[in-house]
Design a protein around this motif. Structure first.
Motif, mmCIF file in Angstrom:
data_model
loop_
_atom_site.group_PDB
_atom_site.id
_atom_site.type_symbol
_atom_site.label_atom_id
_atom_site.label_comp_id
_atom_site.label_asym_id
_atom_site.label_seq_id
_atom_site.Cartn_x
_atom_site.Cartn_y
_atom_site.Cartn_z
ATOM 1 N N UNK A 126 -12.817 2.170 6.752
ATOM 2 C CA UNK A 126 -14.004 3.029 6.889
ATOM 3 C C UNK A 126 -13.882 3.913 8.130
ATOM 4 N N UNK A 127 -13.363 3.348 9.198
ATOM 5 C CA UNK A 127 -13.232 4.108 10.446
ATOM 6 C C UNK A 127 -12.218 5.254 10.289
ATOM 7 N N UNK A 128 -11.091 4.956 9.648
ATOM 8 C CA UNK A 128 -10.054 5.976 9.437
ATOM 9 C C UNK A 128 -10.603 7.084 8.542
ATOM 10 N N UNK A 129 -11.349 6.684 7.520
ATOM 11 C CA UNK A 129 -11.915 7.683 6.604
ATOM 12 C C UNK A 129 -12.954 8.552 7.317
ATOM 13 N N UNK A 130 -13.822 7.890 8.084
ATOM 14 C CA UNK A 130 -14.876 8.635 8.802
ATOM 15 C C UNK A 130 -14.258 9.657 9.745
ATOM 16 N N UNK A 131 -13.205 9.258 10.431
ATOM 17 C CA UNK A 131 -12.624 10.145 11.435
ATOM 18 C C UNK A 131 -11.711 11.213 10.834
ATOM 19 N N UNK A 132 -10.818 10.814 9.924
ATOM 20 C CA UNK A 132 -9.763 11.732 9.486
ATOM 21 C C UNK A 132 -9.832 12.113 8.015
ATOM 22 N N UNK A 133 -10.696 11.451 7.241
ATOM 23 C CA UNK A 133 -10.748 11.738 5.805
ATOM 24 C C UNK A 133 -9.588 11.107 5.051
ATOM 25 N N UNK A 134 -8.779 10.302 5.751
ATOM 26 C CA UNK A 134 -7.632 9.643 5.104
ATOM 27 C C UNK A 134 -8.146 8.390 4.389
ATOM 28 N N UNK A 135 -7.852 8.287 3.094
ATOM 29 C CA UNK A 135 -8.313 7.136 2.324
ATOM 30 C C UNK A 135 -7.195 6.100 2.213
ATOM 31 N N UNK A 136 -7.471 4.886 2.684
ATOM 32 C CA UNK A 136 -6.471 3.820 2.601
ATOM 33 C C UNK A 136 -6.805 2.905 1.425
ATOM 34 N N UNK A 137 -5.997 2.948 0.391
ATOM 35 C CA UNK A 137 -6.192 2.064 -0.760
ATOM 36 C C UNK A 137 -5.820 0.631 -0.389
ATOM 37 N N UNK A 138 -6.159 -0.334 -1.269
ATOM 38 C CA UNK A 138 -5.848 -1.747 -0.987
ATOM 39 C C UNK A 138 -4.362 -1.964 -0.718
ATOM 40 N N UNK A 139 -3.530 -1.158 -1.384
ATOM 41 C CA UNK A 139 -2.075 -1.336 -1.234
ATOM 42 C C UNK A 139 -1.595 -0.966 0.179
ATOM 43 N N UNK A 140 -2.481 -0.373 0.996
ATOM 44 C CA UNK A 140 -2.078 0.039 2.357
ATOM 45 C C UNK A 140 -2.326 -1.064 3.394
ATOM 46 N N UNK A 141 -2.787 -2.222 2.924
ATOM 47 C CA UNK A 141 -3.128 -3.294 3.871
ATOM 48 C C UNK A 141 -1.916 -3.706 4.722
ATOM 49 N N UNK A 142 -0.764 -3.879 4.079
ATOM 50 C CA UNK A 142 0.393 -4.336 4.862
ATOM 51 C C UNK A 142 0.861 -3.234 5.818
ATOM 52 N N UNK A 143 0.679 -1.971 5.414
ATOM 53 C CA UNK A 143 1.046 -0.861 6.316
ATOM 54 C C UNK A 143 0.141 -0.895 7.559
ATOM 55 N N UNK A 144 -1.155 -1.107 7.330
ATOM 56 C CA UNK A 144 -2.100 -1.149 8.450
ATOM 57 C C UNK A 144 -1.710 -2.281 9.408
ATOM 58 N N UNK A 145 -1.425 -3.451 8.839
ATOM 59 C CA UNK A 145 -1.058 -4.594 9.679
ATOM 60 C C UNK A 145 0.224 -4.284 10.461
ATOM 61 N N UNK A 146 1.229 -3.736 9.784
ATOM 62 C CA UNK A 146 2.502 -3.516 10.487
ATOM 63 C C UNK A 146 2.390 -2.411 11.544
ATOM 64 N N UNK A 147 1.530 -1.420 11.298
ATOM 65 C CA UNK A 147 1.421 -0.325 12.282
ATOM 66 C C UNK A 147 0.474 -0.667 13.439
ATOM 67 N N UNK A 148 -0.512 -1.556 13.197
ATOM 68 C CA UNK A 148 -1.511 -1.820 14.245
ATOM 69 C C UNK A 148 -1.252 -3.099 15.042
#
Ligand SMILES: C[S@@+](CC[C@H](N)C(=O)[O-])C[C@H]1O[C@@H](n2cnc3c(N)ncnc32)[C@H](O)[C@@H]1O
Length: 268
Positions: free
Chosen positions: A17-39
């Protein structure tokens, strides 16, 4: 602390929600592992036990928010990517504008600069061949301040130039050392690199003859795509062109864009 903390459903939803609010980038469920690995690196850096704690920090620190967005967004780009577009610039756009005083271009979501530099080189070549003295003005924007800094320097690995002839390389790049080159300053001077979040609106004095927004809207949801297309529509002169990525489309935008050819549109 373990090397890769687990993320809860709620934490992932809050980050999304925060990423979408700020940048309009939509993270689908499949992006969960990307979020974990990048953050995960932020959890380590600040010695935090959970992504919830990271979210608390982000909510009080705008710089950290930008860094997190930089880490999540994809910045992949390369010189003369989607070469059809550069053929179209040389064969159709430049002849049409060769007698104008200035050709104005916006590279929106320019990443580390390869796209606007490719445009500047392509137009300079075409104008040179036509002996035209039209000016080139390129605005290149991105939400990531890291890539903007790289772009401004214009320093790249020699390996990044493999799509280019030696002639082109010698004309537009200075050799810095064995492995790196820098775009010549007369080309760098044609481009203003700026931070701009496509979530926002832009007030323009001069409109553009061409806008490139390639491989950016693919990360947005429908409503953010609509907002972005409206922004571009208003920023283009009548009859001017919009390039999008070949994997993207602008169907059903409700705007008066005419389809020219794959990934190329024209404002009516
Ligand atoms: C995959 S790169 C595309 C680079 C280049 N246009 C190309 O096609 O090679 C996507 C870029 O869009 C930027 N971006 C993502 N969301 C954005 C937003 N809301 N506003 C501006 N830029 C954004 C990212 O930071 C990234 O540099």
């Amino acid at each position: 602390m373990n090397s890769m903390a687990e993320i809860t459903e709620k934490e992932f939803n809050d980050i999304r929600a925060m990423v979408y609010r700020f940048a309009g980038i939509y993270l689908g469920d499949e992006k969960k592992s990307l979020v974990v690995s990048r953050l995960n690196k932020y959890l380590k850096k600040y010695n935090l036990r959970s992504y919830g704690k990271l979210l608390d920090m982000i909510s009080k620190d705008n710089d950290l928010l930008s860094k997190v967005i930089n880490s999540i967004s994809t910045n992949v780009t390369y010189f003369f990517r989607e070469s059809d577009h550069f053929d179209f610039i040389a064969d159709t756009i430049v002849p049409r504008f060769a007698h104008s005083e200035t050709i104005r271009i916006w590279s929106a979501g320019c990443s580390s600069g390869e796209e606007p530099y490719s445009v500047a080189i392509c137009i300079s070549e075409a104008l040179r061949k036509q002996r035209s003295h039209a000016n080139i003005k390129i605005l290149a924007t991105d939400i990531s301040t890291d890539v903007i800094k790289t772009a401004q320097k214009g320093i790249y690995k020699i390996d990044a130039l493999k799509n280019m002839s030696t002639d082109l390389i010698n004309r537009y790049f200075d050799k810095k050392d064995k492995k790196t080159v820098q775009i010549k300053s007369f080309i760098r001077q044609l481009i203003s690199f700026r931070y701009f979040n496509l979530r926002n609106n832009i007030n323009l004095y001069n409109k553009f003859d061409l806008i490139l927004c390639r491989n950016v809207m693919i990360y947005f949801d429908k409503s953010m795509q609509k907002h972005t297309l409206e922004l571009f529509y208003n920023a283009l002169k009548p009859g001017a062109y919009l390039f999008i990525g070949h994997a993207e489309s602008i169907y059903n935008s409700g705007l008066n864009f005419e389809f020219v050819k794959s990934a190329i549109y024209r404002k009516k």
